[in-house]
Write a protein that holds these residues in place. Structure first.
Motif: not given
Length: 416
Positions: A265-266, A282, A284, A289, A325, A327
Motif C-alpha cells: 500500500d502507499k 500495510r 497484501e 492484507w 502502490a 490505495t
C-alpha cells in the motif's frame, strides 16, 4: 582555535625567514642573493651568526604555536590533518560527474538555465538548477493526461482545451523566497521522450513562452521517472527517497514470507534524510492484507535495510520489481456539529501529512530551518512529498511555495 595557532605559527616562521634575507642583503649583495638558495642560507647563518640569530629566533618561536595547533587538530579531526599534510588542498577540485545528460540552450526569465536535476513523475516534469532548499531556477510542466512509456506532445500558442500548465520560478541573490509565474496557454512546447532502461526518459525538448516571460529553451533532456537510483544493474540503497524505501520493504517482505505475491500500500511520507525510520506498513501478501511495523536503518555499507533481515534470497530469484502502490478510495469522515469546526485545534505537521484533504485550501504559515517564512493556501501534498502553498498577489498572478516536511520547523493554521 587550532587553525589560528597553525596560521600564526606559519606567519611567524615566514616573517623570520624574510628578516633573515634582509639581513643577508644588508651584509652584501652576494650574500643576499645566495641566501635565497637554502644550502647557502645555512652557510650565511654559520658565517654571520650574530646577524642571523634574531631572525632564526623569531622563526623558532613560530614552531611553538604551529606544533600546538597541529596536535589539537590531530586530536579533533585526524582526517583533516592528513588532508592538510598531504597537500590535497592544493589540487584543483574536480566537480562530480553529472547524473543526467541534460543539454539545454536558452534562458529562463532572462537568465542562463543549466539544470542539474530532472524528473517526470506522476505527470509532473521538473527541471531544477541548484541543490538548495529553494532552487536557483526551476521549470515545472504539469501534463494533463500522464501516461507510462514514451511521451510525445506538441502545443502551439493558438491551441485551446486542456493543455499542460507551465510554471517557472527563480531566486535572486537579494531575495529570501523565489518568484514564480504560471500560464496554461499561449506558448509553444515540443516533447518527444523515449524510455531508457531502467528508469529514465530521453529525447528532444523545446519551450518558448510569451515575450514578457523571457524564456526560451531547446535541446536534449534526460529525466528520471521515479525515485530510484542505480549502480550498474542494482538499485542504489543509499539514495534517500520514498521509492528506495518501498523497494527495500518489498524485497524484504518477499524474502520474509517466501513469496513474490506481495503488493505494498502507499507508504506514509518519510522524513528524509534520516538514519532510522519506524514505519507501519500495510501490504497484501498472497491476497491477505496485513499491518506490519518495520524499523528501517541506513548504514554506510548496506544503505537502507530492515532490522532483523536475515532471510535468504528466494529460489531462482528475479530482481524484485517495485510494486505500484494501490490505495483503495476512502471517504473521510466529516464531522458534523452545530458549531463550525475549528481545524486549528490539534493541528500539526504530522496531522497535515496524515490527512491533507482535511486542510485543503486553508491558509497557513510555515517557517523553515533557515528562518524563511511562507504563507498561502494549502494545495495538497505533491508526489515527492512536498507541501504546496499558493499565495495570490495583489495584481495578476500568484506565488507557489514547495516545502519539504523535513525543513519545516513550525507550521501554523490561520483559519478554522
Amino acid at each position: 582555535m587550532d587553525a589560528l595557532l597553525i596560521l600564526g605559527g606559519v606567519l611567524l616562521i615566514l616573517c623570520g625567514l624574510v628578516w633573515l634575507v634582509m639581513r643577508a642583503f644588508s651584509t652584501s649583495l652576494l650574500w643576499g642573493w645566495g641566501s635565497l638558495i637554502p644550502p647557502l642560507t645555512l652557510f650565511y647563518v654559520l658565517r654571520h651568526w650574530r646577524k642571523a640569530r634574531s631572525p632564526l629566533g623569531l622563526s623558532g618561536l613560530g614552531f611553538i604555536p604551529l606544533i600546538v595547533g597541529l596536535t589539537l587538530l590531530a586530536n579533533q579531526d585526524a582526517q583533516r590533518l592528513q588532508a592538510l599534510l598531504s597537500l590535497q588542498w592544493l589540487q584543483a577540485e574536480v566537480p562530480p560527474p553529472a547524473e543526467l545528460a541534460i543539454d539545454l540552450q536558452g534562458e529562463l526569465y532572462g537568465r542562463p538555465f543549466q539544470p542539474q536535476q530532472g524528473e517526470l513523475i506522476d505527470g509532473v516534469l521538473s527541471l531544477r538548477e541548484g541543490r538548495d532548499f529553494f532552487a536557483q531556477s526551476e521549470l515545472t510542466i504539469r501534463l494533463p493526461q500522464p501516461q507510462p512509456g514514451a511521451v510525445r506532445l506538441d502545443v502551439l500558442p493558438a491551441d485551446e482545451g486542456q493543455l499542460p500548465e507551465v510554471e517557472i520560478s527563480w531566486l535572486l541573490p537579494e531575495q529570501d523566497l523565489p518568484e514564480a509565474r504560471r500560464l496554461s496557454r499561449g506558448y509553444t512546447l515540443h516533447l518527444n521522450l523515449q524510455p531508457l532502461a531502467p528508469n529514465k526518459l530521453v529525447g528532444d525538448f523545446h519551450l518558448l513562452l510569451p515575450a514578457q516571460f523571457k524564456t526560451s529553451l531547446s535541446g536534449n533532456l534526460e529525466l528520471y521517472t521515479n525515485g530510484l537510483r542505480y549502480k550498474g544493474d542494482a538499485v542504489d540503497r543509499h539514495f534517500d527517497s520514498a521509492d528506495t524505501l518501498a523497494y527495500v520493504i518489498h524485497d524484504y517482505l518477499q524474502r520474509r514470507f517466501a513469496t513474490r505475491q506481495v503488493r505494498l500500500d502507499k507508504l506514509p511520507v518519510p522524513r528524509l534524510p534520516a538514519k532510522q525510520l519506524d514505519l507501519s506498513v500495510r501490504a497484501e501478501i498472497e491476497g491477505e492484507w496485513q499491518e506490519l511495523p518495520l524499523l528501517l536503518k541506513k548504514t554506510d555499507n548496506r544503505g537502507w535495510w530492515v532490522e532483523a533481515d536475515h532471510f535468504p534470497p528466494l529460489p531462482a530469484a528475479v530482481q524484485p520489481v517495485l510494486a505500484t502502490a494501490v490505495t483503495p478510495a476512502r471517504n473521510e469522515t466529516v464531522e458534523r456539529s452545530s458549531r463550525p469546526l475549528d481545524r486549528r485545534l490539534r493541528f500539526s505537521l504530522d496531522a497535515l501529512l496524515r490527512s491533507p484533504n482535511r486542510y485543503q485550501n486553508l491558509t497557513m504559515r510555515v517557517q523553515t530551518e533557515r528562518g524563511n517564512s511562507a504563507e498561502g493556501r494549502f494545495q495538497g501534498i505533491e508526489a515527492d512529498g512536498r507541501i504546496l502553498l499558493r499565495q495570490r498577489l495583489s495584481g495578476q498572478g500568484e506565488i507557489s511555495y514547495r516545502l519539504r516536511p523535513e525543513e519545516v520547523v513550525r507550521i501554523e493554521l490561520l483559519e478554522p
